[in-house]
Design a protein around this motif. Structure first.
Motif: not given
Ligand SMILES: [Zn+2]
Ligand SMILES: [Zn+2]
Length: 602
Positions: A422-448
């Protein structure tokens, strides 16, 4: 010598004593007005005075703290717009000023014949993208007007006509950073709504009421009857088909009660017919939300599935490891798959807590590890029989939060285990999660890891560059979307993005991600033949700031797993290859995305 465990177990304050102390402190404060009021007239007067003072203090020192005088003192401004006539009622459109410059659209429902001293009710709604045009709000207000009561339904921040990024109600607290209480805007917007009533000559100021409905209440049983019927789901299916999606995911509400996992025939018809209708009419498959023992209606399961406390009391919650739970749940899930579900989401996966039920056959109390193994077993029972059904398992110990207890790969890739995370609840406010930097973590999960992540996102939070669509498509291998953006420009952008995504989807879902940069994702299909004109990679390039930019991006084929002597052809941006080095010139709008398709040149 003292064992560490014993040492840590020693408390400094006895917890029950702490409770007693707090009670002793609070009781006299609470009892004083109550006894005084009941005994004397003086007491009553004292309480009324005190209550008024308390309200005033709260208002001045909390709600209106730092609020400019002008906000409070500007006289009410209302602009009356169109009127439409119904059978036994009238709807008047209006906008009123909450604070200088901030206008709230509203609907006033009034009886056709207005008598003096008419009562009035303020009707408020919460999270609902349709805002004041939602059917239940209109139904309620029309009924009020038909019964001789005024009803005023103002739009709420962030929804309906006020669905604008700058009017997000979650952002009001930013005013606090400027020394003005954010909550004041909510308060004043509702106070002004009452002022609208008071400005109407026939409203009885002594008989004004308030009621409303929270969007969050929609999954309760009676709400299911109202909002979760076959026709509503068909409406969603239409949108999904228009966008070009493959499956319709039904979140909480499709079953007989929360997480019962029993298809609600009475509202939705037989599941098999529903599946057939989805496929034939909309080309969609059926995906389902099937939460586990930690988040469900306990009455939907046998009594033997409940937890027992240390002192032998049966508790009003379920034990994940109770054989009665496992058997019942497995049977129901198998039935859902048999009738055509292709995806199950195991939400509500959190540890169900200590259980001392001896006949459950687990350790006393139940351990977290046993809990995890039961969910693995449940997954295996389903996957054994239906290997093609995809199962997404939320974090199996803590859930519903953005942190994990066990690592992402725990229990994964065991025989017939779950397919997706599951993508860590980044569903409610995906724009804010991205711009705040929280959802950048998904990039590293995808790399790993190669474990696909499933996430569904709210497209209403996106912009005309489909920024969040592409960010989450680039980082989550299984992407779900919901919400139709109210701006046609954005909706069109989503349809276009989806067409493109479907054409090149294999790069995102099965390609290997190479890191050129946090904002330059290269998805490469390594199994493609290096033949001329074969497309070999896609690049998703992002601009995550509010300024536009021109970027020069340089890389060598070997940076993305390709031989350096390969000549590349790039589609989407101007480029140049000198020797092995490729240079791209990318002009990115603020909060934008640029797609580059990479082909073998020769
Ligand atoms: Zn909210
Ligand atoms: Zn148990």
């Amino acid at each position: 010598m003292l064992e560490v465990k014993d040492f840590l177990a020693r408390t400094f304050v006895n917890p029950s004593e702490l409770t007693i102390r707090v009670q002793r402190l609070l009781e006299p404060l609470l009892k004083a007005p109550a006894t005084a009021v009941s005994k004397t007239n003086e007491g009553m007067q004292w309480w009324q005075k005190t209550a008024t003072q308390m309200r005033q203090t709260l208002l001045e020192q909390v709600v209106l703290r730092g609020v400019p005088q002008q906000w409070q003192q500007t006289p009410l401004k209302v602009e009356w717009l169109d009127t439409s006539l119904g059978n036994g009622y009238r709807i008047r459109k209006l906008r009123y000023q909450a604070i200088p410059g901030l206008w709230i659209p509203a609907l006033l429902y009034e009886p056709t014949i207005v008598k003096p001293s008419t009562p009035a009710v303020l009707y408020l709604i919460g999270h609902d993208s349709k805002g004041k045009s939602s059917v239940y709000a209109q139904t309620f207000c029309i009924n009020m007007a038909k019964r001789g009561v005024y009803a005023l339904n103002p739009e709420w921040f962030g929804f309906g006509q006020l669905a604008h990024p700058e009017l997000e109600h979650g952002c009001m607290n930013q005013l606090d950073l400027c020394g003005v209480r954010g909550v004041s805007v909510f308060y004043l917007s509702l106070k002004r709504a009452l002022d609208v009533f008071l400005s109407l000559p026939h409203v009885d100021p002594k008989r004004i009421g308030v009621t409303g409905l929270l969007g969050g209440d929609r999954t309760h049983l009676e709400r299911r009857q109202q909002f979760y019927r076959r026709e509503h789901m068909e409406e969603e299916a239409k949108k999904a088909a228009e966008l070009g999606y493959k499956a319709l995911y039904l979140d909480s509400g499709w079953d007989t009660s929360l997480a019962s996992s029993i298809w609600a025939d009475d509202r939705l018809g037989k599941q098999k017919d529903f599946v057939k209708m989805l496929k034939e009419r909309y080309g969609l498959s059926l995906a389902l939300h099937t939460p586990l023992a930690g988040w469900c209606d306990v009455n939907a399961y046998p009594i033997e599935a409940r937890r027992k406390s240390k002192d032998g009391q049966v508790l009003p919650s379920l034990c994940s490891a109770a054989p009665a739970y496992l058997q019942t749940k497995a049977k129901r899930l198998l039935k859902l798959c048999e009738d055509g579900a292709v995806f199950l989401m195991f939400d509500g996966s959190a540890f169900t807590g200590e259980c001392y039920y001896a006949t459950h056959g687990h350790s006393l109390p139940l351990t977290r590890h046993e809990h995890c193994l039961v969910y693995l077993k449940l997954t295996q029972i389903v996957k054994c029989k239906f290997p093609k059904v995809l199962i997404e398992l939320h974090a199996p110990i803590v859930a519903g939060v953005t942190v994990r207890y066990a690592p992402t790969y725990f229990l994964h890739s065991l025989p017939h285990s779950f397919d997706e995370l599951w993508g860590y609840e980044f569903m409610w406010d995906p724009m804010d999660d991205l711009l705040s930097g929280r959802a950048l973590s998904l990039y590293y999960v995808r790399l790993a890891y190669d474990i696909p992540i499933y996430l569904h996102i709210d497209l209403c939070k996106d912009n005309e560059h489909a920024l969040i669509f592409w960010w989450y498509a680039s980082t989550c291998q299984h992407l779900g979307v919901g919400g139709k953006h109210p701006a046609p420009k954005v909706w069109e952008a989503h349809k276009k993005a989806m067409r493109t995504y479907r054409r090149i989807k294999r790069f995102y879902t099965q390609g290997k991600l190479y890191e050129l940069d946090e904002t330059v994702h290269a998805h490469v299909l390594r199994d493609r033949k290096l033949k001329t004109r074969n497309s070999i990679a896609v690049l998703s390039i992002f601009k995550l700031a509010t300024t536009e930019v021109e970027r020069e991006i340089r890389f060598k084929p070997s940076d993305i797993g390709l031989p350096d002597n390969l000549r590349l052809h790039c589609i989407g941006v101007p480029y140049h290859q000198k020797g092995s080095e490729v240079t791209l010139w990318v002009r990115l709008p603020a909060l934008g995305h640029q797609l580059v398709e990479v082909l073998v040149s020769r």
